[in-house]
Enzyme design. Sequence first.
Site, PDB file in Angstrom:
ATOM      1  N   SER A 152       0.837  -1.199   0.000  1.00 57.70           N
ATOM      2  CA  SER A 152       0.000   0.000   0.000  1.00 57.70           C
ATOM      3  C   SER A 152       0.876   1.254   0.000  1.00 57.70           C
ATOM      4  CB  SER A 152      -0.966  -0.050   1.189  1.00 57.70           C
ATOM      5  OG  SER A 152      -1.991   0.889   1.056  1.00 57.70           O
ATOM      6  N   ASP A 230      -9.982  -5.954  -3.262  1.00 56.02           N
ATOM      7  CA  ASP A 230      -9.412  -4.844  -2.501  1.00 56.02           C
ATOM      8  C   ASP A 230     -10.342  -3.636  -2.626  1.00 56.02           C
ATOM      9  OD1 ASP A 230      -7.872  -2.585  -1.668  1.00 56.02           O
ATOM     10  OD2 ASP A 230      -6.026  -3.665  -2.138  1.00 56.02           O
ATOM     11  N   HIS A 263      -7.209  -6.211   0.910  1.00 54.78           N
ATOM     12  CA  HIS A 263      -6.056  -5.337   1.157  1.00 54.78           C
ATOM     13  C   HIS A 263      -5.312  -5.709   2.438  1.00 54.78           C
ATOM     14  CE1 HIS A 263      -4.032  -1.583   0.009  1.00 54.78           C
ATOM     15  NE2 HIS A 263      -4.038  -1.199   1.266  1.00 54.78           N
TER      16      HIS A 263
END
Length: 284
Positions: A152, A230, A263
Site C-alpha cells: 500500500s 481490494d 487489502h
Amino acid sequence: MYSVDFVSQHRLYDGILYFIRHDSAATTTPMSATVFVPDVAEQRSDAPFPALYWLSGLTCTANNFTEKAGAYRKASELGLIIVAPDTSPRGELVANDPASDLGQGAGFYVDALQSPWKAHYQMETYVTRDLIEAIEANFPAAPGKRGIFGHSMGGHGALTLAMNHAHLYRSVSAFAPISSPMHAPWGEKSLSNYLGHDRSAWERYDASVLLGKGMGKAFDDILIDQGLQDPFLESQLKTELLEQAAATAGQKLTVRYRDGYDHSYYFIQSFIDDHIAFHAQRLK
C-alpha cells in the site's frame, strides 16, 4: 552514528528476530525497526548476506509486518535478512494529525518540504541512508545486495525509492501499491501537505510517472500482487496506471491480480513466499 540499541530478540525458524532502535540524522529522532537474521548468515561472517527491506502501509508500525506477514520461514530457508522499519518518526515533539491520516504512522516515504512536517519527516533519506547504514554496521548484511518491497503506502515507497535510488537496490516488488499518488486521494492529501501544491514536485514520488520515464530499467522485472476484492483498488491504488506506464516505457512488469483477495495481511501472508523467492533469485 551507526550504533543500535537492541530492545529484545526472539528465536524462530533457525534465526533471530531483533527489535532495535537507533538514532536517525534525517528525522532527528530515534527510529524503530525489526531485523530477522537467519543462522546461516550469523555463522558466516566472512560472507555477508543479502538484505530485503520491507516498507509498511498507512497507520502501521514496524511490528505489523513482523507479527502478521509470516515471512521468516522462507527468509531463513533462502538465507535472507529482512528489515522492517517504522512508517514515520514518532514522539511528543513530532508533528501529527491523526484525524487526517497525516503524520505519525503516515510518513509516505518522502522528504517533506513544508512546515511543520519538514523538521522530522525525512523518510526517503532515512530509508535510503540512515537505515541502511545502521543495518550494515551492526548486522551481517552485504552492501550492494539489497532488495525492497512493501504494501500500500509502503508499496508506493518501495517502487519510488527503488527507481529514484536504483544504485542501492537490485530488486523491487509490491503488494497493492498506491501506484499513482498524484491521481489518488490518499496521495494528493499527503503530497500536498508534505511537499506543497506545486505538482511538479510530486512527480518523483509517483511510481507511474517514474516508470513511464524509463526509471525502472535497472530492474529486469517488477513484481506486483493485487487483490481483486481490494476495496481501494479503483479509488486509491490505480494499478492500471502502472501497467500503462510500463507499456509506454517497455518495462517488464508482472502484475498478478488475485481473485477473492483484499487489502489485508491475510492477502500478504498468502503470497509473501513468492515475493521473498523473487528477491532471493535476484539478490544471490
